[in-house]
Write a protein that holds these residues in place. Sequence first.
Motif, PDB file in Angstrom:
ATOM      1  N   ARG A 261       0.830  -1.208   0.000  1.00 20.30           N
ATOM      2  CA  ARG A 261       0.000   0.000   0.000  1.00 20.30           C
ATOM      3  C   ARG A 261       0.864   1.256   0.000  1.00 20.30           C
ATOM      4  NH1 ARG A 261      -2.445   3.309   3.883  1.00 20.30           N
ATOM      5  NH2 ARG A 261      -4.437   4.235   3.224  1.00 20.30           N
ATOM      6  N   THR A 262       1.914   1.243   0.815  1.00 19.77           N
ATOM      7  CA  THR A 262       2.802   2.400   0.889  1.00 19.77           C
ATOM      8  C   THR A 262       3.598   2.553  -0.398  1.00 19.77           C
ATOM      9  OG1 THR A 262       2.985   2.032   3.277  1.00 19.77           O
ATOM     10  CG2 THR A 262       4.570   3.538   2.289  1.00 19.77           C
ATOM     11  N   GLN A 263       3.965   1.433  -1.029  1.00 16.34           N
ATOM     12  CA  GLN A 263       4.639   1.504  -2.321  1.00 16.34           C
ATOM     13  C   GLN A 263       3.801   2.291  -3.315  1.00 16.34           C
ATOM     14  OE1 GLN A 263       5.459  -2.460  -3.682  1.00 16.34           O
ATOM     15  NE2 GLN A 263       7.256  -2.723  -2.386  1.00 16.34           N
ATOM     16  N   SER A 264       2.508   1.990  -3.369  1.00 23.10           N
ATOM     17  CA  SER A 264       1.621   2.675  -4.299  1.00 23.10           C
ATOM     18  C   SER A 264       1.563   4.171  -4.007  1.00 23.10           C
ATOM     19  CB  SER A 264       0.215   2.064  -4.213  1.00 23.10           C
ATOM     20  OG  SER A 264      -0.689   2.747  -5.045  1.00 23.10           O
ATOM     21  N   GLN A 265       1.557   4.528  -2.743  1.00 23.92           N
ATOM     22  CA  GLN A 265       1.504   5.941  -2.362  1.00 23.92           C
ATOM     23  C   GLN A 265       2.775   6.677  -2.783  1.00 23.92           C
ATOM     24  OE1 GLN A 265       0.817   5.658   1.858  1.00 23.92           O
ATOM     25  NE2 GLN A 265      -1.395   5.350   1.630  1.00 23.92           N
ATOM     26  N   ILE A 266       3.926   6.031  -2.585  1.00 30.08           N
ATOM     27  CA  ILE A 266       5.195   6.665  -2.963  1.00 30.08           C
ATOM     28  C   ILE A 266       5.303   6.788  -4.480  1.00 30.08           C
ATOM     29  CG2 ILE A 266       7.704   6.449  -2.908  1.00 30.08           C
ATOM     30  CD1 ILE A 266       6.471   7.288  -0.250  1.00 30.08           C
ATOM     31  N   VAL A 267       4.859   5.773  -5.213  1.00 30.44           N
ATOM     32  CA  VAL A 267       4.868   5.840  -6.680  1.00 30.44           C
ATOM     33  C   VAL A 267       3.983   6.990  -7.159  1.00 30.44           C
ATOM     34  CG1 VAL A 267       4.099   4.660  -8.770  1.00 30.44           C
ATOM     35  CG2 VAL A 267       5.483   3.445  -7.090  1.00 30.44           C
ATOM     36  N   ASP A 268       2.798   7.129  -6.556  1.00 29.02           N
ATOM     37  CA  ASP A 268       1.913   8.245  -6.925  1.00 29.02           C
ATOM     38  C   ASP A 268       2.574   9.582  -6.617  1.00 29.02           C
ATOM     39  OD1 ASP A 268      -0.031   6.491  -7.779  1.00 29.02           O
ATOM     40  OD2 ASP A 268      -1.211   6.581  -5.924  1.00 29.02           O
ATOM     41  N   LEU A 269       3.281   9.652  -5.480  1.00 25.30           N
ATOM     42  CA  LEU A 269       3.975  10.887  -5.113  1.00 25.30           C
ATOM     43  C   LEU A 269       5.055  11.225  -6.144  1.00 25.30           C
ATOM     44  CD1 LEU A 269       4.650  13.193  -3.134  1.00 25.30           C
ATOM     45  CD2 LEU A 269       6.153  11.577  -1.937  1.00 25.30           C
ATOM     46  N   LEU A 270       5.829  10.234  -6.558  1.00 24.41           N
ATOM     47  CA  LEU A 270       6.875  10.473  -7.554  1.00 24.41           C
ATOM     48  C   LEU A 270       6.285  10.957  -8.873  1.00 24.41           C
ATOM     49  CD1 LEU A 270       9.203   7.398  -6.866  1.00 24.41           C
ATOM     50  CD2 LEU A 270       9.667   9.798  -6.309  1.00 24.41           C
ATOM     51  N   HIS A 271       5.138  10.390  -9.267  1.00 26.33           N
ATOM     52  CA  HIS A 271       4.447  10.847 -10.473  1.00 26.33           C
ATOM     53  C   HIS A 271       4.043  12.315 -10.334  1.00 26.33           C
ATOM     54  CE1 HIS A 271       4.134   7.508 -13.192  1.00 26.33           C
ATOM     55  NE2 HIS A 271       3.605   6.707 -12.285  1.00 26.33           N
ATOM     56  N   ASP A 272       3.423  12.643  -9.202  1.00 22.70           N
ATOM     57  CA  ASP A 272       2.947  14.010  -8.986  1.00 22.70           C
ATOM     58  C   ASP A 272       4.109  15.002  -8.987  1.00 22.70           C
ATOM     59  OD1 ASP A 272       0.398  12.996  -8.783  1.00 22.70           O
ATOM     60  OD2 ASP A 272       0.348  13.032  -6.587  1.00 22.70           O
ATOM     61  N   LEU A 273       5.207  14.631  -8.331  1.00 17.63           N
ATOM     62  CA  LEU A 273       6.363  15.519  -8.278  1.00 17.63           C
ATOM     63  C   LEU A 273       6.981  15.704  -9.655  1.00 17.63           C
ATOM     64  CD1 LEU A 273       8.030  14.194  -4.996  1.00 17.63           C
ATOM     65  CD2 LEU A 273       6.852  16.380  -5.302  1.00 17.63           C
ATOM     66  N   GLN A 274       6.993  14.639 -10.450  1.00 15.82           N
ATOM     67  CA  GLN A 274       7.536  14.751 -11.811  1.00 15.82           C
ATOM     68  C   GLN A 274       6.714  15.718 -12.644  1.00 15.82           C
ATOM     69  OE1 GLN A 274       7.578  11.172 -14.448  1.00 15.82           O
ATOM     70  NE2 GLN A 274       9.729  11.693 -14.725  1.00 15.82           N
ATOM     71  N   ASP A 275       5.387  15.621 -12.547  1.00 21.16           N
ATOM     72  CA  ASP A 275       4.520  16.516 -13.299  1.00 21.16           C
ATOM     73  C   ASP A 275       4.663  17.960 -12.817  1.00 21.16           C
ATOM     74  OD1 ASP A 275       3.582  14.381 -14.769  1.00 21.16           O
ATOM     75  OD2 ASP A 275       1.795  14.091 -13.529  1.00 21.16           O
TER      76      ASP A 275
END
Length: 318
Positions: free
Chosen positions: A184-198
């Motif tokens: 679950r936390t992996q998914s949250q961190i991946v989403d965070l990395l996506h958001d930061l990239q954008d």
Amino acid sequence: MTAPLLRVRDLSVTFPARRGRPPVKAVDRVSFDILPGRTVGLVGESGSGKTTTGRAILQLQAITGGSVSLLGKDLTKMSSSDVRAMRRHMQFVLQNPYSSLHPRMKVADILAEPLKVHRSVPAERIPERVAELMTLVNMDPASVRRYPHEFSGGQRQRIVIARALAVNPDFVVCDEPVSALDVRTQSQIVDLLHDLQDKLKLSYLFIAHDLAIVRAVAHQVAVMYGGRIVEFGDADDVYENPSHPYTRNLLEAVPIPDPARQRAKLAASVVDPQFRGRDGETGPCVFGHDHADGTSEWHEVGPGHAVSCRFWPPGVTP
């Protein structure tokens, strides 16, 4: 055509002989580009040279050949002081968020340290910038007076990411950034990395062995075996049309919830770990042939998709 943010050409790292053992080519003539705002996923088994590649790109590991250019500047030809100045443009997110944070420093001091080293903001504005960084990674700025051990693993990784972003880098190497976290936390961190990239137009080199995570993150994928990249292409194309036998083996090794099918799949996808593709070395190879000397050429599979294999196309004998 957009110029690459990062350009790696024939990057090589050889560890010297020790205790009577021959030198080890950890990274052997690796080349690839990363465009602004894009992510390249670097995948392969443990010991394939992924982390050494990331460290060599950041000039944290001495290289023995090749070049690394960031923002058009060749890092391998710079003095140590010039490389230090370039570090504000390139940062590192490590695998273990606990060991990469000083246990005796409060989060406020951890995030303030790169700001002081690079003098990226005036001293009086550092507390404000620290609060901005905490907000950027979706954490409460009021918690900066706490120590790393007072946070969960996912929160610590967010702090590590915030520290990497403190000096507004253009390029970040993420070395297994979610492997120590629950699903679950992996998914949250991946989403965070996506958001930061954008939001920040970041470019990532995302190093991982979890193929599902890489597919969710990367625009392009580089498959590494024995210190070399053996396949490179757009993520969807590599996953849907894996062309190197080693890439297929990696994908086939992903577990499936059926013991009988899993056993049959593993039996058909054995990779001999003895072959590491070093010059002059012979032995069993991942292609399923009896002899290989590590030499190969790049062949185009499709637009933006290439494979390095002496036996391409399938059935060809050199």
